[in-house]
Motif scaffolding. Structure first.
Motif, PDB file in Angstrom:
ATOM      1  N   SER A 286      -7.945   5.684  -0.741  1.00 53.21           N
ATOM      2  CA  SER A 286      -7.500   4.294  -0.608  1.00 53.21           C
ATOM      3  C   SER A 286      -7.102   3.959   0.833  1.00 53.21           C
ATOM      4  CB  SER A 286      -6.332   3.994  -1.553  1.00 53.21           C
ATOM      5  OG  SER A 286      -5.182   4.708  -1.166  1.00 53.21           O
TER       6      SER A 286
ATOM      7  N   ILE B 226       2.462   1.757  -3.536  1.00 50.73           N
ATOM      8  CA  ILE B 226       1.458   2.244  -4.491  1.00 50.73           C
ATOM      9  C   ILE B 226       1.128   3.715  -4.210  1.00 50.73           C
ATOM     10  CG2 ILE B 226      -0.946   1.986  -5.281  1.00 50.73           C
ATOM     11  CD1 ILE B 226      -0.680  -1.011  -4.634  1.00 50.73           C
TER      12      ILE B 226
ATOM     13  N   SER C  74       0.464  -5.252  -8.016  1.00 48.89           N
ATOM     14  CA  SER C  74      -0.490  -4.233  -7.546  1.00 48.89           C
ATOM     15  C   SER C  74      -0.276  -2.901  -8.251  1.00 48.89           C
ATOM     16  CB  SER C  74      -0.357  -4.034  -6.037  1.00 48.89           C
ATOM     17  OG  SER C  74      -0.702  -5.209  -5.352  1.00 48.89           O
ATOM     18  N   GLU C  75       1.005  -2.536  -8.440  1.00 45.80           N
ATOM     19  CA  GLU C  75       1.299  -1.266  -9.115  1.00 45.80           C
ATOM     20  C   GLU C  75       0.724  -1.265 -10.539  1.00 45.80           C
ATOM     21  OE1 GLU C  75       4.911   1.383 -10.895  1.00 45.80           O
ATOM     22  OE2 GLU C  75       5.440  -0.347  -9.661  1.00 45.80           O
TER      23      GLU C  75
ATOM     24  N   PHE D 193      -7.458   0.231 -13.333  1.00 43.09           N
ATOM     25  CA  PHE D 193      -8.701   0.628 -12.653  1.00 43.09           C
ATOM     26  C   PHE D 193      -9.514   1.646 -13.441  1.00 43.09           C
ATOM     27  CE2 PHE D 193      -6.766  -0.663  -8.366  1.00 43.09           C
ATOM     28  CZ  PHE D 193      -7.426  -1.878  -8.404  1.00 43.09           C
TER      29      PHE D 193
ATOM     30  N   GLY E 287      -5.340  -3.981  -2.698  1.00 40.68           N
ATOM     31  CA  GLY E 287      -4.067  -3.659  -2.067  1.00 40.68           C
ATOM     32  C   GLY E 287      -3.824  -4.427  -0.783  1.00 40.68           C
TER      33      GLY E 287
ATOM     34  N   VAL F  27      -9.450  -0.295  -4.721  1.00 37.37           N
ATOM     35  CA  VAL F  27      -7.998  -0.251  -4.477  1.00 37.37           C
ATOM     36  C   VAL F  27      -7.660  -0.810  -3.102  1.00 37.37           C
ATOM     37  CG1 VAL F  27      -5.973   1.247  -4.255  1.00 37.37           C
ATOM     38  CG2 VAL F  27      -7.659   1.727  -6.012  1.00 37.37           C
TER      39      VAL F  27
ATOM     40  N   GLU G   2       0.840  -1.213   0.000  1.00 38.37           N
ATOM     41  CA  GLU G   2       0.000   0.000   0.000  1.00 38.37           C
ATOM     42  C   GLU G   2       0.869   1.254   0.000  1.00 38.37           C
ATOM     43  OE1 GLU G   2      -4.209   1.352   0.904  1.00 38.37           O
ATOM     44  OE2 GLU G   2      -3.507  -0.639   1.424  1.00 38.37           O
TER      45      GLU G   2
ATOM     46  N   ALA H  88       1.411   7.144  -6.473  1.00 34.92           N
ATOM     47  CA  ALA H  88       0.207   7.968  -6.696  1.00 34.92           C
ATOM     48  C   ALA H  88       0.454   9.414  -6.275  1.00 34.92           C
ATOM     49  CB  ALA H  88      -0.979   7.385  -5.935  1.00 34.92           C
TER      50      ALA H  88
ATOM     51  N   VAL I  37      -3.204  -1.095 -10.544  1.00 33.55           N
ATOM     52  CA  VAL I  37      -3.769   0.251 -10.349  1.00 33.55           C
ATOM     53  C   VAL I  37      -4.032   0.936 -11.700  1.00 33.55           C
ATOM     54  CG1 VAL I  37      -3.241   2.573  -9.488  1.00 33.55           C
ATOM     55  CG2 VAL I  37      -2.818   0.591  -8.046  1.00 33.55           C
TER      56      VAL I  37
END
Length: 350
Positions: free
Chosen positions: A91, A75, A220-221, A227, A250, A246, A72, A79, A224
């Motif tokens: 998130s 990510i 996960s990256e 999405f 995540g 997310v 998390e 972001a 994203v």
């Protein structure tokens, strides 16, 4: 079941890399990424269980939450660098709601179907309740109230001060639980787990947890980035994606671990993962992100939207009331899940 997850991992992870490099259709990548993360979650769960048997439920749960939240954090930093402050706050709100209502709710519900009454360390539950009340109700509500009478510069200064205090208090809480008061507030059944034989050694378990976390972080990256397309396909809002989608993806690894532990009646570990992860998000990950944002073009003050703030405060109060007796059952789990669904509908309609 273990062979199925192993097969999904050895197929899903390479496919995730190949699909990303070859730019497969977004919806195909979305499905491959989700399946791969769920498969990797099983390995994180097994590693956590081995560590909990060797080192105790507190350290096992803490390590699982830490590795899970590392994803998390990674990510969120990307972001923030892209200037998506609102998505990061949404998130992290979703992580708090997801851990307290969805993860704890599913753990209590699934464990409660198998066992009529499940117990966990009441002293830890009350200690965590106090920290939850402080982190969310004191440290998050105060900036919201004071920000109404402040300009952006003063709000950011207040956020930095609160962030530093939260990080120091979180480190002090770890020192309290793992050093000065370790074993002081033992539950009656805490010795049971030490009689079990761990599946993996401590070194192998930490190695598997680290490798699985790195793989989950990479996938996960990339997930994203899918999405936006998936949101447009299903008509979802950015807030709903941040708070619900997310956050669930995540934290998929720790979600799975907590539920498996509850099913095996290891509630100390399940609660430590669910509540411990929430505390780590609120008292460490979020404050660290506030400080990291100072190095980027757009800073992130510790100020949430009113729906996000009220949802977090409500979930904390509900969790405190339900968990303070040190026992759980399927109905309490269903109550937490119902609260999560109600909030999910609200964020979907916003």
């Amino acid at each position: 079941m273990e062979k199925i997850f192993m097969l999904l991992t050895f197929i899903g992870v390479p496919l995730s890399v190949i699909g990303t490099l070859m730019h497969w259709p977004t919806m195909v990548l979305f499905i491959v990424y989700c399946v791969s993360i769920i498969a990797l979650a099983s390995y994180m769960g097994r590693a956590t269980e081995s560590l909990a048997i060797v080192a105790g439920p507190r350290i096992g749960g803490l390590l699982n939450a830490t590795f899970g939240n590392a994803v998390e954090l990674i990510i969120s930093v990307f972001a923030l660098k892209a200037g998506l402050v609102g998505v990061v706050l949404a998130s992290l709100t979703g992580s708090v709601l997801g851990n307290l209502l969805l993860v704890a709710g599913l753990s209590f519900f699934i464990g409660g179907i198998k066992f009529k009454r499940q117990a966990f360390n009441v002293h830890d539950a009350r200690h965590n309740s106090g920290l939850l009340m402080f982190a969310v109700i004191v440290a998050f509500v105060i900036p919201e109230v004071f920000a109404m009478e402040m300009n952006e510069s003063k709000t950011l200064t207040l956020s930095i001060g609160i962030s530093v205090i939260l990080i120091l208090l979180y480190l002090a809480a770890l020192f309290f639980k793992l050093v000065t008061h370790r074993g002081v507030y033992q539950s009656e059944k805490s010795g049971v787990h030490h009689e079990e034989e761990p599946e993996w050694s401590k070194r192998k378990a930490i190695g598997v947890l680290l490798a699985a976390t790195l793989a989950v972080a990479y996938i996960s990256e990339n997930l994203v980035h899918t999405f936006e397309y998936v949101a447009e396909s299903f008509g979802w809002s950015e807030l709903f994606i941040g708070v619900i989608i997310v956050a669930i993806v995540g934290n998929a690894a720790e979600h799975a671990s907590a539920i498996v532990m509850a099913y095996k009646n290891k509630m100390d570990i399940a609660v430590e993962i669910a509540v411990g992860s929430t505390l780590q998000i609120a008292m460490f990950v979020l404050p660290v992100l506030v400080l990291i944002s100072l190095f980027f073009t757009e800073t992130m003050p510790l100020v949430f939207t009113m729906p996000e703030l009220i949802a977090m405060v409500t979930s904390v109060l509900l969790m405190v009331v339900i968990s303070n007796d040190g026992e759980s059952n399927w109905f309490e789990g269903l109550t937490l899940l119902a609260a999560y669904v109600i909030m999910g509908i609200g964020f979907f309609l916003l």
